[in-house]
Enzyme design. Structure first.
Site, PDB file in Angstrom:
ATOM      1  N   LYS A   1       0.763  -1.069   0.017  1.00 37.74           N
ATOM      2  CA  LYS A   1       0.060  -0.214  -0.134  1.00 37.74           C
ATOM      3  C   LYS A   1       0.845   1.198  -0.088  1.00 37.74           C
ATOM      4  O   LYS A   1       1.319   1.457   0.945  1.00 37.74           O
ATOM      5  CB  LYS A   1      -0.936   0.093   1.200  1.00 37.74           C
ATOM      6  CG  LYS A   1      -2.101   1.080   1.027  1.00 37.74           C
ATOM      7  CD  LYS A   1      -2.604   1.595   2.308  1.00 37.74           C
ATOM      8  CE  LYS A   1      -1.807   2.825   2.877  1.00 37.74           C
ATOM      9  NZ  LYS A   1      -1.616   4.042   2.140  1.00 37.74           N
TER      10      LYS A   1
ATOM     11  N   GLY B   1       6.922   4.956   8.392  1.00 33.29           N
ATOM     12  CA  GLY B   1       5.786   6.070   8.705  1.00 33.29           C
ATOM     13  C   GLY B   1       6.129   6.629   9.859  1.00 33.29           C
ATOM     14  O   GLY B   1       6.891   6.536  10.717  1.00 33.29           O
ATOM     15  N   SER B   2       4.826   7.399  10.230  1.00 35.42           N
ATOM     16  CA  SER B   2       4.899   8.150  11.688  1.00 35.42           C
ATOM     17  C   SER B   2       4.464   7.067  12.892  1.00 35.42           C
ATOM     18  O   SER B   2       4.125   6.036  12.898  1.00 35.42           O
ATOM     19  CB  SER B   2       3.620   9.054  11.610  1.00 35.42           C
ATOM     20  OG  SER B   2       2.387   8.321  11.608  1.00 35.42           O
TER      21      SER B   2
ATOM     22  N   GLY C   1       2.235   3.941  13.540  1.00 34.03           N
ATOM     23  CA  GLY C   1       3.316   2.731  14.108  1.00 34.03           C
ATOM     24  C   GLY C   1       2.399   2.247  15.237  1.00 34.03           C
ATOM     25  O   GLY C   1       2.178   0.831  15.520  1.00 34.03           O
TER      26      GLY C   1
ATOM     27  N   GLU D   1       9.460   1.214  10.932  1.00 32.86           N
ATOM     28  CA  GLU D   1      10.644   2.364  10.586  1.00 32.86           C
ATOM     29  C   GLU D   1       9.868   3.543  10.969  1.00 32.86           C
ATOM     30  O   GLU D   1       9.269   4.151   9.924  1.00 32.86           O
ATOM     31  CB  GLU D   1      11.112   2.263   9.338  1.00 32.86           C
ATOM     32  CG  GLU D   1      11.870   1.053   8.858  1.00 32.86           C
ATOM     33  CD  GLU D   1      13.390   0.933   9.733  1.00 32.86           C
ATOM     34  OE1 GLU D   1      13.900   1.915   9.819  1.00 32.86           O
ATOM     35  OE2 GLU D   1      14.015  -0.035   9.863  1.00 32.86           O
TER      36      GLU D   1
ATOM     37  N   CYS E   1      13.555  10.930   7.534  1.00 33.00           N
ATOM     38  CA  CYS E   1      13.384  10.651   8.818  1.00 33.00           C
ATOM     39  C   CYS E   1      14.778  10.745   9.684  1.00 33.00           C
ATOM     40  O   CYS E   1      14.735  11.155  10.922  1.00 33.00           O
ATOM     41  CB  CYS E   1      12.863   9.175   9.052  1.00 33.00           C
ATOM     42  SG  CYS E   1      14.187   8.165   7.809  1.00 33.00           S
TER      43      CYS E   1
ATOM     44  N   GLU F   1       9.224  16.049  15.954  1.00 29.73           N
ATOM     45  CA  GLU F   1       9.888  15.644  14.533  1.00 29.73           C
ATOM     46  C   GLU F   1       9.046  17.044  13.532  1.00 29.73           C
ATOM     47  O   GLU F   1       8.036  16.585  13.284  1.00 29.73           O
ATOM     48  CB  GLU F   1       9.411  14.355  14.102  1.00 29.73           C
ATOM     49  CG  GLU F   1      10.137  14.042  12.695  1.00 29.73           C
ATOM     50  CD  GLU F   1       9.657  12.845  12.144  1.00 29.73           C
ATOM     51  OE1 GLU F   1       8.694  12.337  12.281  1.00 29.73           O
ATOM     52  OE2 GLU F   1      10.628  12.007  11.357  1.00 29.73           O
TER      53      GLU F   1
HETATM   54  P1  NAD Z   1       2.003   8.121   7.842  1.00 29.89           P
HETATM   55  O1  NAD Z   1       2.348   7.410   9.021  1.00 29.89           O
HETATM   56  O2  NAD Z   1       0.932   9.167   8.022  1.00 29.89           O
HETATM   57  O3  NAD Z   1       1.690   7.283   6.754  1.00 29.89           O
HETATM   58  C1  NAD Z   1       2.422   5.993   6.443  1.00 29.89           C
HETATM   59  C2  NAD Z   1       1.530   5.130   5.396  1.00 29.89           C
HETATM   60  O4  NAD Z   1       0.725   4.651   6.658  1.00 29.89           O
HETATM   61  C3  NAD Z   1       1.019   5.724   4.369  1.00 29.89           C
HETATM   62  O5  NAD Z   1       0.762   4.739   3.417  1.00 29.89           O
HETATM   63  C4  NAD Z   1      -0.429   6.017   4.983  1.00 29.89           C
HETATM   64  O6  NAD Z   1      -1.421   5.854   4.160  1.00 29.89           O
HETATM   65  C5  NAD Z   1      -0.566   4.614   5.851  1.00 29.89           C
HETATM   66  N1  NAD Z   1      -1.608   4.856   6.994  1.00 29.89           N
HETATM   67  C6  NAD Z   1      -2.136   5.919   7.575  1.00 29.89           C
HETATM   68  N2  NAD Z   1      -3.032   5.425   8.593  1.00 29.89           N
HETATM   69  C7  NAD Z   1      -3.012   4.303   8.542  1.00 29.89           C
HETATM   70  C8  NAD Z   1      -3.708   3.250   9.349  1.00 29.89           C
HETATM   71  N3  NAD Z   1      -4.656   3.833  10.288  1.00 29.89           N
HETATM   72  N4  NAD Z   1      -3.691   2.084   9.120  1.00 29.89           N
HETATM   73  C9  NAD Z   1      -2.622   1.462   8.112  1.00 29.89           C
HETATM   74  N5  NAD Z   1      -1.782   2.472   7.377  1.00 29.89           N
HETATM   75  C10 NAD Z   1      -2.124   3.861   7.728  1.00 29.89           C
HETATM   76  O7  NAD Z   1       3.580   8.963   7.780  1.00 29.89           O
HETATM   77  P2  NAD Z   1       3.935   9.841   6.414  1.00 29.89           P
HETATM   78  O8  NAD Z   1       3.447  11.195   6.412  1.00 29.89           O
HETATM   79  O9  NAD Z   1       3.490   9.216   4.940  1.00 29.89           O
HETATM   80  O10 NAD Z   1       5.513   9.928   6.364  1.00 29.89           O
HETATM   81  C11 NAD Z   1       6.267  10.610   7.368  1.00 29.89           C
HETATM   82  C12 NAD Z   1       6.694   9.580   8.395  1.00 29.89           C
HETATM   83  O11 NAD Z   1       7.460   8.655   8.075  1.00 29.89           O
HETATM   84  C13 NAD Z   1       7.692  10.270   9.306  1.00 29.89           C
HETATM   85  O12 NAD Z   1       7.350  10.466  10.636  1.00 29.89           O
HETATM   86  C14 NAD Z   1       9.096   9.907   8.909  1.00 29.89           C
HETATM   87  O13 NAD Z   1       9.966  10.184   9.935  1.00 29.89           O
HETATM   88  C15 NAD Z   1       8.745   8.684   8.773  1.00 29.89           C
HETATM   89  N6  NAD Z   1       9.827   8.074   7.851  1.00 29.89           N
HETATM   90  C16 NAD Z   1      10.369   6.894   8.500  1.00 29.89           C
HETATM   91  C17 NAD Z   1      11.636   6.504   7.902  1.00 29.89           C
HETATM   92  C18 NAD Z   1      12.404   5.237   8.277  1.00 29.89           C
HETATM   93  O14 NAD Z   1      13.115   4.632   7.693  1.00 29.89           O
HETATM   94  N7  NAD Z   1      12.311   5.310   9.976  1.00 29.89           N
HETATM   95  C19 NAD Z   1      11.813   6.698   6.683  1.00 29.89           C
HETATM   96  C20 NAD Z   1      10.956   7.390   5.794  1.00 29.89           C
HETATM   97  C21 NAD Z   1       9.856   8.261   6.754  1.00 29.89           C
END
Ligand code: NAD
Length: 502
Positions: free
Chosen positions: A192, A245-246, A250, A267, A302, A402
C-alpha cells in the site's frame, strides 16, 4: 506561478490509477477515487482508486493463495536470485521514468536523484543486495543437548503474506527496502503506497511484475490509511506488517497486530542530533547538516539531523556557514534542473511546520533566518524557507518534535557530557552524526549515543547496512542480514539416526 506540472504527467504514459490483484490490473470495487494535488502548484495531477475492504480482502486472499499453493515460496534460491537481479536491471533501465514519477508524487527535484541515497541506482542496488541473500538464509546445526544419536537443526522459512505500507517521502527507496527482502525470502506481498506518492510505486510494482513473478506474489492496493491501510493491517490472513511512517500510525499497527499476533517491523520518525565539536571541520558539518535539512526533501527526511548540538566556541562559524547554504537552496518546479529543494507534501503539513516555527519563537528560541512560507511565484505551493533557530533549549517543541520541514535547531553545549546528555534526551533514536578531528572522542560519543546509525564526520545511506531505530524510532532494521531474517520464521528439526526418540 511555478510552471504547470501536468505535461510531465502526460509524458509518463500513466493511465489513471489501478489496483494489481492476482496478476490483473483493475478498478476498485466501489469506484471511489483520490485526487493527487501536486505540492509545488496545488494543481490536480491525477487520480487513483481508493481500495476499500472488499478490494483489500481480494488482494490479501490472492497473496495468501500464492503463498500457500503457488510456486514462489518453493522456487529454488538461485531462480529467486535471478529474478531479483532482473528487477534491479529493469529499475536501472527505467530509472529516469521512475524519478519523474516520484517528482510528480512528492515534488522531490530531479536533480536530487544525483544523490546516491535518492538515486534509482540505490533502489536497484537494494534488489541486487537482497538477490545475494537468497542462498544464504541459513539455519544452524546443533549438537544434541544431552547427547544421543540425533541431529538438531534449524531452517529459515518465509514468514508468509506481508503487508508493506510505505510513506511518501522516498517512495521508491522505501518500497524497495520492503519488497526486496520479502521477495528474497519467498514471501508474497500486498503493497500500500502512500496516498501522497502512489504513481512511482505503481510503476515500480509494474516493473517487478514484468520481471516475471507468478500471479498473486505482488499485489497493490491504493488509497489512504482509512479505509485502505486500516483494512490491510486488520486482515487476519496477513502474517507480517512491514511499515515505514509516523509513530502515531506505528502504534495503530502494533494494536492491530494483537488480533492475530502478526509480526511487525516499524521504521518510524526521528529527532536526530549532529554533535559538532570545536576541533571539527565546522564549515563542513554546517554544510552537511543544513544541507540535509533543507536540500532535496526540505527536511522531510526521517534521519535528518535536525538538532545541531554545537560547541559554544563553534556556534558563530556554524551559523555563518548554515546561512550561506540556506541562500543556495532554490525552489520551484521539480523538473527544472535549477531547482534543488521541494515544497512540503500538503497544506496540512505546511500549517503544522509554520505552527512549530511560531511555537519556537514563543518559547524563546532565536530565529536567525527563515520561518516564512513561499510567496510570489511559490505562493500556490507548500513552500517554507530554510529556517534556523539558535539558543534552542532541548525542552522546546522544536527540539522535541519531529518537525518534518526545513527547520534546524542549534543547541549550544560546553563539554562531551553535556552533549551526550542532550543528544540522548529524546524519545527517538534513529541516527546521529559526530563531527570532530579526535578519533578517540568520536568513538566515545558513538558508543554513548542511543541511535541506530552514527556517522562520523559524514553520513550516507548504505543498501547493505542495517538501518533502523532505537526506542520510538522503530522496531527492527532494514538492509543486511537482520532485515531479511525478519521476513522468515525459524523451524527446529529433530532428526534421529536410531530409534531413540520413538
Ligand atoms: P504516515 O504514518 O502518515 O503514513 C505512512 C503510511 O501509513 C501511508 O501509506 C499511510 O496511508 C498509511 N496509514 C495511515 N494511517 C493508517 C492506518 N490507520 N492504518 C494503516 N496504514 C495507515 O507517515 P507519512 O506522513 O507518510 O511519512 C512521514 C513519517 O514517516 C515521518 O514520521 C518519518 O520520520 C517517517 N519515515 C521513517 C523512515 C525510516 O526509515 N525510519 C523513512 C521515511 C519516513
Amino acid at each position: 506561478m511555478v510552471a504547470s506540472i501536468k505535461p510531465h504527467r502526460d509524458e509518463t504514459g500513466l493511465t489513471d490509477g489501478l489496483l494489481l490483484i492476482d496478476g490483473t490490473w483493475g478498478p476498485s470495487a466501489d469506484e471511489r477515487s483520490w485526487t493527487h494535488n501536486h505540492p509545488a502548484t496545488g494543481e490536480d495531477v491525477a487520480s487513483f482508486p481508493i481500495a476499500g475492504p472488499h478490494d483489500v480482502d481480494r488482494a490479501v486472499r490472492a497473496a495468501r493463495a500464492a503463498f500457500d499453493e503457488g510456486p514462489w515460496p518453493r522456487t529454488r534460491a538461485g531462480e529467486r536470485g535471478k529474478l531479483l537481479r532482473r528487477i534491479a536491471d529493469l529499475v536501472r533501465e527505467h530509472g529516469d521514468e521512475l524519478l519523474a514519477l516520484q517528482a510528480l508524487d512528492n515534488s522531490v527535484p530531479l536533480t536530487f536523484g544525483g544523490v546516491y541515497g535518492m538515486s534509482y541506482g540505490f533502489v536497484a542496488d537494494v534488489f541486487d543486495h537482497h538477490a545475494g541473500w537468497v542462498d544464504k538464509l541459513a539455519g544452524e546445526t546443533l549438537p544434541p543437548f544431552q547427547g544421543g544419536d540425533h541431529m538438531v537443526m534449524t531452517l529459515r522459512e518465509p514468514v508468509g503474506v506481508v503487508a508493506a505500507i510505505v510513506p511518501w517521502n522516498a517512495p521508491l527507496l522505501l518500497t524497495a527496502q520492503k519488497l526486496a527482502p520479502a521477495l528474497a525470502a519467498g514471501c508474497t506481498i500486498v503493497v500500500k503506497p502512500s496516498e501522497y506518492a502512489t504513481f512511482s510505486v505503481l510503476r515500480l510494482v509494474a516493473l517487478i511484475e514484468e520481471a516475471g513473478l507468478p500471479a498473486g506474489v505482488i499485489n497493490v492496493v491504493t488509497g489512504p490509511g482509512d479505509p485502505t491501510g486500516d483494512a490491510l493491517i486488520h486482515h487476519p490472513m496477513v502474517d507480517k506488517v512491514s511499515f515505514t511512517g509516523s509513530r502515531a500510525v506505528g502504534r495503530k499497527i502494533i494494536e492491530a497486530s494483537a488480533g492475530t499476533f502478526k509480526r511487525v517491523s516499524l521504521e518510524l520518525g526521528g529527532k536526530s542530533p549532529a554533535l559538532v565539536f570545536a576541533d571539527a571541520d565546522v564549515a563542513t558539518s554546517a554544510m552537511m547538516t543544513m544541507g540535509t535539512v533543507t536540500l532535496g526533501l526540505s527536511g522531510q527526511v526521517c534521519l535528518a539531523q535536525t538538532r545541531a548540538l554545537v560547541h559554544r566556541d563553534a556556534v558563530d562559524e556554524f551559523l555563518g556557514t548554515s546561512e550561506m547554504i540556506a541562500g543556495m537552496v532554490s525552489y520551484g518546479n521539480p523538473f527544472d534542473p535549477a531547482v534543488s529543494s521541494s515544497p512540503l507534501i500538503n497544506p496540512r503539513q505546511l500549517d503544522r511546520v509554520l505552527g512549530l516555527i511560531g511555537k519556537g519563537q514563543e518559547e524563546g528560541a532565536r530565529l536567525v533566518f527563515g520561518g516564512t512560507r513561499g510567496e510570489g511565484d511559490l505562493a500556490a505551493g507548500n513552500f517554507v524557507a530554510p529556517t534556523l533557530f539558535t539558543d534552542v533549549n532541548n525542552d522546546m517543541a522544536i527540539a522535541r518534535e519531529e518537525v518534518f520541514g526545513p527547520v534546524l535547531s542549534v543547541i549550544p553545549f560546553t563539554d562531551e557530557d553535556e552533549a551526550i546528555k542532550i543528544a540522548n534526551a529524546t524519545e527517538y533514536g534513529l541516527a546521529a552524526t559526530v563531527w570532530t578531528s579526535d578519533l578517540k572522542r568520536a568513538m566515545r560519543m558513538t558508543k554513548a549515543l542511543r541511535a541506530g546509525t552514527v556517522g562520523i564526520n559524514g553520513y550516507q545511506l548504505e543498501p547493505h547496512a542495517a538501518f533502523g531505530g532505537y526506542r520510538q524510532s522503530g522496531i527492527g532494521r532494514e538492509g543486511g542480514r537482520t532485515a531479511i531474517e525478519a521476513y522468515t520464521e525459524v523451524k527446529t528439526v529433530l532428526l534421529p539416526f536410531t530409534d531413540e526418540m520413538m
